[in-house]
Structures are given as C-alpha cells and as structure tokens.
Design a protein around this motif. Structure first.
Motif: not given
Length: 240
Positions: A167-169, A174-176, A208-211, A222-223
C-alpha cells in the motif's frame, strides 16, 4: 508378531492426509511418501511421522483457536474460484483470472472450514463473506509476522511463488508477483497499471517505492510505501 491394534491409527493418519488433498490418487500419495524416504524398510512410526508433516502443511480442516487462525494459510476455493490468504490479522482475497484489486479486511471469526465444505469469513462489521467451496488448504507460515519490514533489493528472478501487497501513500495499491500491478481506485472506476520489473531498488515503509524495469531503463518511482503484506509464498517446511 507386531501389535495389530496399531493398524487403525496408521490408517487414520493416511486418511487425514488424503482428506486434505482429495484430488490425489492413493498411489500418488504413496509416491509422495516415497520421495520423502518412506519405502521398503521404513517403519510404521516413520510413516506416521511423515504423514503428520504432510497433514500439517495441507490439512483437511483449517485449524482454529477461538474461531481464528494462529498461522498463515492459503485457502483455495471453487464455485466461485478464490485464492484467500488468512492469518491472525487479516484476510486477503483474490480472484484468479479476474482483473480486480485484492480485497483486504480484518476479520472477526472463521466458521469451521474443511476441504469440500463452504468457506465463510465474518468481518469485524459482522458481515458474512461466503467465498465458495474449499478445495485446498496450505500452511504458508507457522509463526507469521503481521507485516514485511522491507523488500529492498529483491530480484524478480528470485521470487519463486511469493506474492506481496504494497500500500502506498497516494492510496494506490501494488500487487507484486512475477509482474507488477498497480491499482488506483477512483470515485467510479478502478485504474490498473501493469508492468514488468527486474528488481526493487527501494521498498520499505516511509520511503518511495522505486522499481527497476528490465533492460537497463531508468528506475520508476512511486509514492511512499505505507505497508507491505505477505499474500502468498512457498508452503511451510520444517526447515523454516
């Protein structure tokens, strides 16, 4: 002569395992036991011990304490088909083959659930969720943690069967798994983004989520991550 009174107990242990995986033929079950070292020369005690392990990983009935679980399980249902993760804190429901955001809620109780019977989960609000006929139970983690502290540095090629929900802010989710699906719920619609990924440069609560996408392209940011939940993984083993 060995004690013939041992026979009902041994057969009952076979029955418990078979009830947990009724789609298996009995010869297939014997083949699984053979792969676990139960063959010529094995004792009845050896057999019962291995049957006990199999029954714990794939029980015929969901173990409950005060109508709740104390471990993490994956429940598979039919009519309709669901993949349901249940642990001491929550339920996560997915529909295989259906493009939809996983449902996540805290639950109050689980009704007694066995393979071949209905799966009914009662939410904290007192709503009964009928999730189909239970076709299989798999123990994922005998001593689970409520959340995952970090996935930083995880490589897609090393994921195996693992699935996580992040879950992001910005209220997206995101389902990974082997792919990445991001869901953004609008007032009247659900937007879905799908992408491939190679690694998680950064994935822990508060940042932040960094992919990293495959092919050496620039990382995608992402957030900030709020929470990481375990949804699915390889079955529990005694080596854990």
């Amino acid at each position: 002569m060995q004690d013939p009174l041992r026979i009902p107990g041994v057969l009952a242990a076979v029955q418990r395992v078979w009830e947990g995986q009724p789609d298996l033929s009995l010869p297939t079950l014997f083949g699984i036991l053979s792969n676990r070292g139960i063959g010529w020369g094995a004792t009845d005690e050896d057999l019962v011990r291995e049957l006990g392990v199999l029954a714990r990983v794939h029980p015929g009935e969901l173990p409950l304490v005060d109508a709740r679980v104390t471990a993490r399980y994956l429940l598979r249902t039919e009519s309709p088909e669901h993949r349901v993760m249940v642990d001491p804190w929550r339920v996560i429901v997915r529909r295989p083959g259906v493009t939809a955001q996983p449902g996540v809620w805290s639950y109050a109780t689980l009704r007694p659930a066995f393979v071949g019977g209905p799966l009914v989960v009662t939410s904290q609000e007192g709503i009964d969720h009928r999730l189909g006929v239970l076709s299989g139970i798999t123990l994922l983690d005998a001593a689970p943690s409520a959340t995952v502290p970090s996935l930083c540095g995880v490589q897609r090629r090393d994921r195996g069967d693992a699935v996580h929900l992040i879950s992001l802010a910005d209220d997206s989710t995101v389902l990974l798994s082997h792919g990445l699906e991001r869901f953004v719920a609008g007032r009247r619609s659900l937007d879905r983004e799908e992408r491939t990924w190679e690694s998680l440069v950064q994935c822990r609560p508060g940042v932040p989520l960094v992919v990293q996408p495959p092919g050496g392209g620039p990382p995608v940011e992402y957030a900030a991550v709020q929470e990481i939940l375990s949804v699915e993984d390889a079955p529990w083993s005694e080596d854990h």
